[in-house]
Design an enzyme around this catalytic site. Structure first.
Site, PDB file in Angstrom:
ATOM      1  N   LYS A 160       0.845  -1.209   0.000  1.00 43.16           N
ATOM      2  CA  LYS A 160       0.000   0.000   0.000  1.00 43.16           C
ATOM      3  C   LYS A 160       0.870   1.245   0.000  1.00 43.16           C
ATOM      4  CE  LYS A 160      -1.908   2.746   3.095  1.00 43.16           C
ATOM      5  NZ  LYS A 160      -1.900   4.016   2.361  1.00 43.16           N
ATOM      6  N   GLU A 196      10.158   0.744  10.437  1.00 45.42           N
ATOM      7  CA  GLU A 196      11.153   1.797  10.210  1.00 45.42           C
ATOM      8  C   GLU A 196      10.426   3.108  10.456  1.00 45.42           C
ATOM      9  OE1 GLU A 196      12.875   4.598   9.085  1.00 45.42           O
ATOM     10  OE2 GLU A 196      12.935   3.986   6.989  1.00 45.42           O
ATOM     11  N   GLU A 211       9.999  15.084  15.820  1.00 37.91           N
ATOM     12  CA  GLU A 211      10.313  15.039  14.394  1.00 37.91           C
ATOM     13  C   GLU A 211       9.435  16.062  13.669  1.00 37.91           C
ATOM     14  OE1 GLU A 211       9.107  11.466  12.155  1.00 37.91           O
ATOM     15  OE2 GLU A 211      11.120  11.450  11.306  1.00 37.91           O
ATOM     16  N   CYS A 256      13.377  10.511   7.182  1.00 40.33           N
ATOM     17  CA  CYS A 256      13.348   9.988   8.548  1.00 40.33           C
ATOM     18  C   CYS A 256      14.715  10.117   9.216  1.00 40.33           C
ATOM     19  CB  CYS A 256      12.881   8.548   8.560  1.00 40.33           C
ATOM     20  SG  CYS A 256      13.687   7.552   7.320  1.00 40.33           S
TER      21      CYS A 256
HETATM   22  P1  NDP Z   1       1.796   7.624   8.621  1.00 39.37           P
HETATM   23  O1  NDP Z   1       2.580   6.823   9.556  1.00 39.37           O
HETATM   24  O2  NDP Z   1       0.365   7.887   8.937  1.00 39.37           O
HETATM   25  O3  NDP Z   1       1.827   6.998   7.153  1.00 39.37           O
HETATM   26  C1  NDP Z   1       2.648   5.956   6.705  1.00 39.37           C
HETATM   27  C2  NDP Z   1       1.835   4.914   5.937  1.00 39.37           C
HETATM   28  O4  NDP Z   1       0.987   4.208   6.834  1.00 39.37           O
HETATM   29  C3  NDP Z   1       0.903   5.507   4.883  1.00 39.37           C
HETATM   30  O5  NDP Z   1       0.819   4.631   3.800  1.00 39.37           O
HETATM   31  C4  NDP Z   1      -0.390   5.584   5.649  1.00 39.37           C
HETATM   32  O6  NDP Z   1      -1.511   5.718   4.835  1.00 39.37           O
HETATM   33  C5  NDP Z   1      -0.379   4.296   6.414  1.00 39.37           C
HETATM   34  N1  NDP Z   1      -1.240   4.265   7.587  1.00 39.37           N
HETATM   35  C6  NDP Z   1      -1.826   5.304   8.250  1.00 39.37           C
HETATM   36  N2  NDP Z   1      -2.537   4.846   9.306  1.00 39.37           N
HETATM   37  C7  NDP Z   1      -2.387   3.496   9.323  1.00 39.37           C
HETATM   38  C8  NDP Z   1      -2.885   2.457  10.177  1.00 39.37           C
HETATM   39  N3  NDP Z   1      -3.619   2.722  11.244  1.00 39.37           N
HETATM   40  N4  NDP Z   1      -2.514   1.191   9.921  1.00 39.37           N
HETATM   41  C9  NDP Z   1      -1.727   0.898   8.866  1.00 39.37           C
HETATM   42  N5  NDP Z   1      -1.255   1.836   8.014  1.00 39.37           N
HETATM   43  C10 NDP Z   1      -1.568   3.122   8.237  1.00 39.37           C
HETATM   44  O7  NDP Z   1       2.522   8.987   8.382  1.00 39.37           O
HETATM   45  P2  NDP Z   1       1.869  10.358   7.913  1.00 39.37           P
HETATM   46  O8  NDP Z   1       1.831  10.368   6.463  1.00 39.37           O
HETATM   47  O9  NDP Z   1       0.559  10.614   8.604  1.00 39.37           O
HETATM   48  O10 NDP Z   1       2.916  11.398   8.477  1.00 39.37           O
HETATM   49  C11 NDP Z   1       2.834  11.818   9.830  1.00 39.37           C
HETATM   50  C12 NDP Z   1       4.193  12.034  10.402  1.00 39.37           C
HETATM   51  O11 NDP Z   1       4.891  10.800  10.408  1.00 39.37           O
HETATM   52  C13 NDP Z   1       5.069  12.957   9.610  1.00 39.37           C
HETATM   53  O12 NDP Z   1       4.839  14.276   9.948  1.00 39.37           O
HETATM   54  C14 NDP Z   1       6.435  12.493   9.978  1.00 39.37           C
HETATM   55  O13 NDP Z   1       6.841  13.101  11.171  1.00 39.37           O
HETATM   56  C15 NDP Z   1       6.261  11.015  10.201  1.00 39.37           C
HETATM   57  N6  NDP Z   1       6.682  10.206   9.051  1.00 39.37           N
HETATM   58  C16 NDP Z   1       7.834   9.516   9.146  1.00 39.37           C
HETATM   59  C17 NDP Z   1       8.280   8.776   8.086  1.00 39.37           C
HETATM   60  C18 NDP Z   1       9.544   8.025   8.161  1.00 39.37           C
HETATM   61  O14 NDP Z   1      10.043   7.560   7.128  1.00 39.37           O
HETATM   62  N7  NDP Z   1      10.098   7.831   9.324  1.00 39.37           N
HETATM   63  C19 NDP Z   1       7.558   8.717   6.820  1.00 39.37           C
HETATM   64  C20 NDP Z   1       6.304   9.436   6.838  1.00 39.37           C
HETATM   65  C21 NDP Z   1       5.923  10.147   7.920  1.00 39.37           C
HETATM   66  P3  NDP Z   1      -1.962   7.213   4.422  1.00 39.37           P
HETATM   67  O15 NDP Z   1      -0.935   7.759   3.539  1.00 39.37           O
HETATM   68  O16 NDP Z   1      -3.215   7.044   3.716  1.00 39.37           O
HETATM   69  O17 NDP Z   1      -2.131   7.965   5.703  1.00 39.37           O
END
Ligand code: NDP
Length: 492
Positions: A197, A271, A402, A305
Site C-alpha cells: 500500500k 522503520e 520530528e 526519517c
Molecule cells: P503515517 O505513519 O500515517 O503513514 C505511513 C503509511 O501508513 C501511509 O501509507 C499511511 O496511509 C499508512 N497508515 C496510516 N494509518 C495506518 C494504520 N492505522 N494502519 C496501517 N497503516 C496506516 O505517516 P503520515 O503520512 O501521517 O505522516 C505523519 C508524520 O509521520 C510525519 O509528519 C512524519 O513526522 C512522520 N513520518 C515519518 C516517516 C519516516 O520515514 N520515518 C515517513 C512518513 C511520515 P496514508 O498515507 O493514507 O495515511
C-alpha cells in the site's frame, strides 16, 4: 543569464546572474484519469466504489482519481498473492526469480526519466533529487537483491533459508518509489509475494510500477498494489492471511501496528521516525561540513526519517559556522520541483505543512531565534522556506519532536562527552553524523551514538548493500544489505 551588457570593444559581461528557468519536460509522463487496484496482474475497480484525488502539491492541481481499497479488496489481493506464492513463485528456481528482478531493475533504468518526473510531480521533490537519487537507488536495490536471489544458502549457511509467505508492505510519501524498492526487492528475492500500500498522497509511481511489472512479465499476483488511506493499511495489518508486515512511517502508527500484531504469529519490521544529531567538532573541514548540514536537513524538504535535524556544534566554532550556514542558505533555490535548478521543492501535503508551521511556532514561543533566508515562495501550493533555529534548549519541542520539514535546530557542546550525551538525548535512534578531521574521534564517538546509521564527514548517503534501521522509537529490523533479507526468511 538574462541580459548581457557589452561596452564597445569589451567582452560580454552578464548584468544579471539569476538563473533562467530550466524545466524538465512534463509530457514524458502520461497520466490516466483514474486508476484501479492492481490485483492478480489486473486493474480492478474498488469494491468500495470510493475514489480520491491525488494532486501536485506544488500547484494543488489535480492529477488523477485514485481507488480507495476496502476490506474485500484487501482480501482479494491477499488471496491473489497467496495463490501466486503457492503456485509457482516460492518454488521457482532462484536463478529464475533473479532474472525477473534484473529485468525490473533494467526497465526502471530505461524509464527513469519518466519515473523521476512523475515522482516530482506527485510528491513535490526537486527533479534533481528524483533524477539523481530516488531513481538510481531504486534500480540499484533491484539489481542488488537480484544478485542475492540464488545465493541465499551462501548468505545464511547451514540455516536452510525459506520464504515467509505473503508480505504486507505499507510505505510513506517521502520516497514513494524508493521505499517500494526497499520493500519489494528483498521480499521477492527471498521468494515471497507481496501486497503493497503506497501512501495516500503519493500513489502514482507505485501505479506506474505496475506497468513495469507487466513489461517484465512478472507472474500475476506476485506483486499487488492497493491504493487507499490509513484504513486500507489497517485492514492489511489485521488480515489473517498475511505472514509478515513491513511498515515505514510515523512512530504513532508503528506503535498501533505493533499493538495489533502482539500475540499473533505475524512477523513485523518497523522503520519509524528520527531526530538525528549532526555533530560538528572544531577540527572539522568547515565548508564541507556546511554542505553536509545543508544536505542533511534540506534534502527532500527535510521529509527524511534520518534527516540531520539537530545540529550540535562545538562552541569554539559556533559563530563562524552559523555565519557560513546562513550565507549558504541564501543561495538555496526554493521553487518549482520540475525546474532542474531547484534545491528545495514543495511540502508534500497541506497536512504536513500545518504540522511544520505548528512546530515552528512552538520554537518561536519557547524562545528560540529563527532565521529564514529571503526567498519568494509561490502563491499556490504548499511551501516552507528553509529555516534555522538557534538558541535552542534540549527541552524545546523543536529539539525533541520530528518536524519532517526543512527546519534545523542548532545546539552547542563543549566536550565530546557532552556531544554524545546530547546526541543520544532523544527517544529516537535512527541516524547521526560526525564531522571531525580525526579518524580516532570518529570511531570513538560513533561507537557511543545510539543510532542505526552513523555517517562520518558526509550525510544522507545510501547504498543498497548497507543495512539501514533504528533503535528505540525509530523501530526495529533492518532494510538493505544481507540483513534486509532476514525479515523475509524463515530458518531452521
Ligand atoms: P503515517 O505513519 O500515517 O503513514 C505511513 C503509511 O501508513 C501511509 O501509507 C499511511 O496511509 C499508512 N497508515 C496510516 N494509518 C495506518 C494504520 N492505522 N494502519 C496501517 N497503516 C496506516 O505517516 P503520515 O503520512 O501521517 O505522516 C505523519 C508524520 O509521520 C510525519 O509528519 C512524519 O513526522 C512522520 N513520518 C515519518 C516517516 C519516516 O520515514 N520515518 C515517513 C512518513 C511520515 P496514508 O498515507 O493514507 O495515511
Amino acid at each position: 543569464m538574462s541580459e548581457l551588457e557589452r561596452k564597445p570593444g569589451a567582452a560580454a559581461v552578464p548584468a544579471d546572474w539569476t538563473y533562467a528557468p530550466a524545466p524538465e519536460a512534463r509530457d514524458i509522463v502520461t497520466l490516466r484519469e483514474r486508476y484501479g487496484l492492481y490485483v492478480g496482474g489486473e486493474w480492478l475497480a474498488p469494491h468500495t466504489g470510493e475514489t480520491f484525488t491525488t494532486i501536485d502539491p506544488s500547484t494543488e492541481e489535480p492529477l488523477a482519481e485514485i481507488a480507495q481499497a476496502g476490506p474485500e479488496d484487501v482480501n482479494n489481493a491477499i488471496e491473489a498473492a497467496r495463490d501466486a506464492y503457492q503456485n509457482g513463485w516460492s518454488t521457482l528456481a532462484p536463478s529464475e526469480r533473479a532474472k525477473y528482478l534484473f529485468r525490473i531493475a533494467r526497465i526502471l533504468q530505461e524509464r527513469s526519466r519518466e519515473f523521476a518526473v512523475l515522482e516530482s510531480l506527485n510528491g513535490g521533490k526537486p527533479i534533481r533529487e528524483s533524477r539523481d537519487v530516488d531513481l538510481p537507488l531504486s534500480a540499484a536495490h533491484f539489481f542488488y537483491y537480484a544478485g542475492w536471489a540464488d545465493k541465499l544458502e551462501y548468505a545464511f549457511p547451514n540455516r536452510a533459508p525459506r520464504p515467509v509467505g505473503v508480505a504486507g508492505q505499507i510505505i510513506p510519501w517521502n520516497f514513494p518509489l524508493l521505499m517500494l524498492a526497499w520493500k519489494v526487492a528483498p521480499a521477492l528475492a527471498a521468494g515471497n509475494t507481496v501486497v503493497l500500500k503506497p501512501a495516500e498522497t503519493t500513489p502514482l509511481s507505485a501505479l506506474l510500477f505496475c506497468d513495469v511489472l507487466r513489461q517484465a512479465e512478472l507472474p500475476p499476483g506476485v506483486v499487488n498494489i492497493l491504493t487507499g488511506d490509513g484504513r486500507t493499511g489497517a485492514e492489511l495489518v489485521k488480515h489473517p492471511g498475511i505472514d509478515k508486515i513491513a511498515f515505514t512511517g510515523s512512530t504513532d502508527v508503528g506503535k498501533a501496528i505493533q499493538r495489533e500484531l502482539a500475540g499473533t504469529r505475524k512477523r513485523l519490521t518497523l522503520e519509524l521516525g528520527g531526530k538525528a544529531a549532526n555533530v560538528v567538532f572544531d577540527d572539522a573541514p568547515l565548508d564541507q561540513a556546511i554542505e553536509g548540514i545543508v544536505n542533511g536537513i534540506y534534502f527532500n524538504q527535510g521529509h527524511v526519517c534520518c534527516a540531520g535535524s539537530r545540529l550540535l556544534v562545538q562552541e569554539s566554532i559556533y559563530e563562524q559556522l552559523i555565519a557560513k550556514l546562513k550565507r549558504r542558505l541564501t543561495t538555496l533555490r526554493v521553487g518549482a520541483p520540475l525546474d532542474k535548478n531547484t534545491d528545495v521543492g514543495a511540502i508534500n501535503s497541506r497536512q504536513q505543512l500545518d504540522k511544520i508551521e505548528e512546530l515552528v511556532q512552538t520554537g518561536r514561543d519557547e524562545g528560540a531565534e529563527i532565521y529564514q533566508p529571503p526567498c519568494r515562495l509561490p502563491e499556490r501550493g504548499y511551501w516552507f522556506a528553509p529555516t534555522v533555529f538557534t538558541n535552542v534548549a534540549q527541552s524545546y519541542r523543536i529539539a525533541q519532536e520530528e518536524i519532517f520539514g526543512p527546519v534545523l535546530s542548532v545546539l552547542t557542546f563543549r566536550t565530546p562527552d557532552e556531544a554524545v550525551e546530547k546526541a543520544n538525548n532523544t527517544p529516537y535512534g535512527l541516524s547521526a553524523g560526525v564531522w571531525t578531521e580525526k579518524g580516532s574521534r570518529i570511531l570513538a564517538v560513533a561507537q557511543r551514538l545510539r543510532a542505526g546509521v552513523v555517517w562520518a564527514n558526509t550525510y544522507n548517503r545510501f547504498d543498497p548493500a548497507s543495512p539501514f534501521g533504528g533503535y528505540k522509537e525509530s523501530g526495529f529490523g533492518r532494510e538493505g544489505g544481507r540483513h534486509g533479507l532476514e525479515p523475509y526468511l524463515e530458518f531452521d
